[in-house]
Design a protein around this motif. Structure first.
Motif, PDB file in Angstrom:
ATOM      1  N   THR A 223      34.400  44.010  41.843  1.00 12.28           N
ATOM      2  CA  THR A 223      33.840  44.777  40.735  1.00 12.28           C
ATOM      3  C   THR A 223      34.540  46.131  40.665  1.00 12.28           C
ATOM      4  OG1 THR A 223      32.033  45.646  42.111  1.00 12.28           O
ATOM      5  CG2 THR A 223      31.617  43.618  40.890  1.00 12.28           C
ATOM      6  N   LEU A 224      34.441  46.778  39.506  1.00  7.30           N
ATOM      7  CA  LEU A 224      35.205  47.996  39.252  1.00  7.30           C
ATOM      8  C   LEU A 224      34.312  49.207  39.039  1.00  7.30           C
ATOM      9  CD1 LEU A 224      37.782  46.368  36.791  1.00  7.30           C
ATOM     10  CD2 LEU A 224      37.851  46.456  39.300  1.00  7.30           C
ATOM     11  N   VAL A 244      30.133  34.439  49.789  1.00  3.56           N
ATOM     12  CA  VAL A 244      31.148  34.959  48.880  1.00  3.56           C
ATOM     13  C   VAL A 244      31.435  36.419  49.253  1.00  3.56           C
ATOM     14  CG1 VAL A 244      29.540  35.788  47.099  1.00  3.56           C
ATOM     15  CG2 VAL A 244      31.855  35.108  46.456  1.00  3.56           C
ATOM     16  N   THR A 245      32.706  36.798  49.242  1.00  4.51           N
ATOM     17  CA  THR A 245      33.105  38.155  49.624  1.00  4.51           C
ATOM     18  C   THR A 245      33.064  39.072  48.405  1.00  4.51           C
ATOM     19  OG1 THR A 245      34.522  37.388  51.431  1.00  4.51           O
ATOM     20  CG2 THR A 245      34.979  39.570  50.537  1.00  4.51           C
ATOM     21  N   LEU A 246      32.353  40.184  48.541  1.00  6.87           N
ATOM     22  CA  LEU A 246      32.240  41.160  47.463  1.00  6.87           C
ATOM     23  C   LEU A 246      32.959  42.450  47.846  1.00  6.87           C
ATOM     24  CD1 LEU A 246      28.424  40.784  46.652  1.00  6.87           C
ATOM     25  CD2 LEU A 246      30.338  39.479  45.711  1.00  6.87           C
ATOM     26  N   ALA A 247      33.658  43.022  46.886  1.00  4.32           N
ATOM     27  CA  ALA A 247      34.322  44.307  47.077  1.00  4.32           C
ATOM     28  C   ALA A 247      34.232  45.071  45.764  1.00  4.32           C
ATOM     29  CB  ALA A 247      35.780  44.123  47.491  1.00  4.32           C
ATOM     30  N   THR A 248      34.409  46.384  45.825  1.00  5.00           N
ATOM     31  CA  THR A 248      34.219  47.166  44.609  1.00  5.00           C
ATOM     32  C   THR A 248      35.041  48.437  44.602  1.00  5.00           C
ATOM     33  OG1 THR A 248      32.531  48.064  43.106  1.00  5.00           O
ATOM     34  CG2 THR A 248      32.270  48.548  45.451  1.00  5.00           C
ATOM     35  N   PHE A 249      35.176  48.991  43.418  1.00  4.30           N
ATOM     36  CA  PHE A 249      35.634  50.355  43.229  1.00  4.30           C
ATOM     37  C   PHE A 249      34.387  51.231  43.069  1.00  4.30           C
ATOM     38  CE2 PHE A 249      39.500  48.237  42.363  1.00  4.30           C
ATOM     39  CZ  PHE A 249      40.537  49.158  42.369  1.00  4.30           C
ATOM     40  N   GLY A 262      26.657  44.449  55.488  1.00  5.77           N
ATOM     41  CA  GLY A 262      27.630  43.368  55.449  1.00  5.77           C
ATOM     42  C   GLY A 262      27.645  42.589  54.154  1.00  5.77           C
ATOM     43  N   LYS A 263      26.963  43.071  53.128  1.00  4.67           N
ATOM     44  CA  LYS A 263      26.930  42.370  51.843  1.00  4.67           C
ATOM     45  C   LYS A 263      28.151  42.697  50.983  1.00  4.67           C
ATOM     46  CE  LYS A 263      21.866  42.207  51.656  1.00  4.67           C
ATOM     47  NZ  LYS A 263      20.656  42.606  50.886  1.00  4.67           N
ATOM     48  N   ILE A 264      28.734  43.866  51.186  1.00  2.36           N
ATOM     49  CA  ILE A 264      29.969  44.264  50.502  1.00  2.36           C
ATOM     50  C   ILE A 264      31.025  44.528  51.564  1.00  2.36           C
ATOM     51  CG2 ILE A 264      31.083  46.034  49.083  1.00  2.36           C
ATOM     52  CD1 ILE A 264      28.528  46.342  47.502  1.00  2.36           C
ATOM     53  N   PHE A 265      32.197  43.957  51.378  1.00  3.76           N
ATOM     54  CA  PHE A 265      33.291  44.053  52.354  1.00  3.76           C
ATOM     55  C   PHE A 265      33.847  45.471  52.404  1.00  3.76           C
ATOM     56  CE2 PHE A 265      37.964  42.633  53.069  1.00  3.76           C
ATOM     57  CZ  PHE A 265      37.892  42.980  54.414  1.00  3.76           C
ATOM     58  N   PHE A 266      34.176  46.035  51.252  1.00  9.13           N
ATOM     59  CA  PHE A 266      34.688  47.402  51.198  1.00  9.13           C
ATOM     60  C   PHE A 266      34.489  47.982  49.799  1.00  9.13           C
ATOM     61  CE2 PHE A 266      38.506  44.882  50.040  1.00  9.13           C
ATOM     62  CZ  PHE A 266      38.850  45.484  48.840  1.00  9.13           C
TER      63      PHE A 266
END
Length: 323
Positions: A223-224, A244-249, A262-266
């Motif tokens: 996500t952004l 499922v791996t989640l990452a965001t801006f 641990g729900k969002i990777f980075f």
């Protein structure tokens, strides 16, 4: 960036000191009262809709700089490019002393920004639109190189072994978001876009969840935006896709909590506080001394990665509204 901020403070202090000495000398020689420095007014016009926490932090940075440097500052925003252009035109008609603008849709703002510069109002761009900043006549751009940041995110996801990743775009026509996804695709080699609206996060959650349910080969979501990141966390839970791996801006308290759990990777942090604070200080230096920063290159505030290794260091600053 800390070194740059320190330089800014030192330069402002030196100029103020020299100015005070000059005024004192003139007063001693002529016995005339010292004329007060005229109050400066800077306007920040963003492409944000009301309630966007990212831009709340930018606004906090601008307001803090105004307090620290004795500048009157205003903030307005609109996610509608035409409305944003009108807000810029209004600031120009009010004869502000400096203008700070984010350019998610540069072409829609081109004539308004060029009109400001013709009126003698210096412009600094922030966050989005770095490719058009110098062309339109801005003094500099403050933010991150979106495509480079996206590529770094993609490479990190690739190292984790992900094969099918969704890149969730939350504002149609926002060139910065498109660049983030394009960079992520370079880093990963393959990427699929998914369009949602930041104005309806409930619908965004449903759209992401439906996609994850319909295609179980999707193993990652990028996500952004911080609010959309939380929507993605909820979507993964609704779709019963805990792996499922989640990452965001961008970050906020919810994003950092999800990283801790641990729900969002980075998350990628571009330090929005600096995008509000630095342009105010740069514009004051320009008005006082003709000083410019960046040497024709953007002043970078990101990207920086936040994950489990450093999330605790950042959480206290998010709580005080400066990260």
């Amino acid at each position: 960036m800390r070194a740059l901020a320190a330089f800014t403070f030192a330069a402002l202090a030196l100029i103020a000191c020299n100015k005070d000495k000059g005024n004192a000398t003139a007063t001693a020689a002529t016995s005339e009262p010292v004329k007060p420095t005229p109050e400066l007014t800077f306007a920040l016009v963003s492409h944000a809709n009301a309630g966007d926490k990212y831009w709340d932090v930018v606004k906090t940075g601008e307001e803090q700089a105004g307090k620290d440097l004795g500048i009157k500052v205003t903030y307005q925003g609109s996610g509608n490019p035409q409305k944003q252009a009108q807000l810029i035109d209004a600031a120009v008609s009010q004869k502000v002393d400096g203008l700070i603008v984010s350019m998610a849709n540069p072409e829609a703002l081109k004539s308004s920004i060029e009109a400001a510069i013709r009126a003698g109002i210096p412009v600094i761009t922030i966050d989005s639109g770095v490719e058009k900043s110098a062309e339109y006549g801005a003094l500099t751009h403050i933010g991150q190189m979106e495509k480079i940041a996206g590529q770094a995110a993609g490479e990190r996801l690739a190292k984790k072994g992900l094969k099918r990743v969704l890149c969730v775009i939350h504002e149609a026509g926002n060139v910065g978001l498109e660049e983030r996804c394009a960079g992520a695709k370079q880093g990963l080699g393959k990427l699929e876009h998914l369009q949602v609206s930041i104005s309806d996060l409930t619908a965004a959650t449903a759209t992401i969840a439906a996609k994850l349910q319909a295609d179980t080969t999707i193993d990652g979501v990028l996500t952004l935006n911080n609010a959309v990141a939380t929507a993605a966390v909820n979507a993964a839970e609704r779709a019963k896709r805990p792996t499922v791996t989640l990452a965001t801006f961008d970050i906020d308290a919810n994003v950092l909590s999800s990283i801790s759990q641990g729900k969002i990777f980075f998350a990628i942090d571009q330090q929005p506080f600096l995008q509000g604070y630095l342009p105010v200080s740069f514009l004051k230096l320009y008005k006082m001394n003709g000083t410019t920063v960046g040497g024709g290159q953007p002043v970078l505030t990101g990207p920086g990665f936040i994950d489990k290794a450093n999330v605790e260091q950042v959480q206290k600053f998010v709580q005080q509204g400066t990260r």
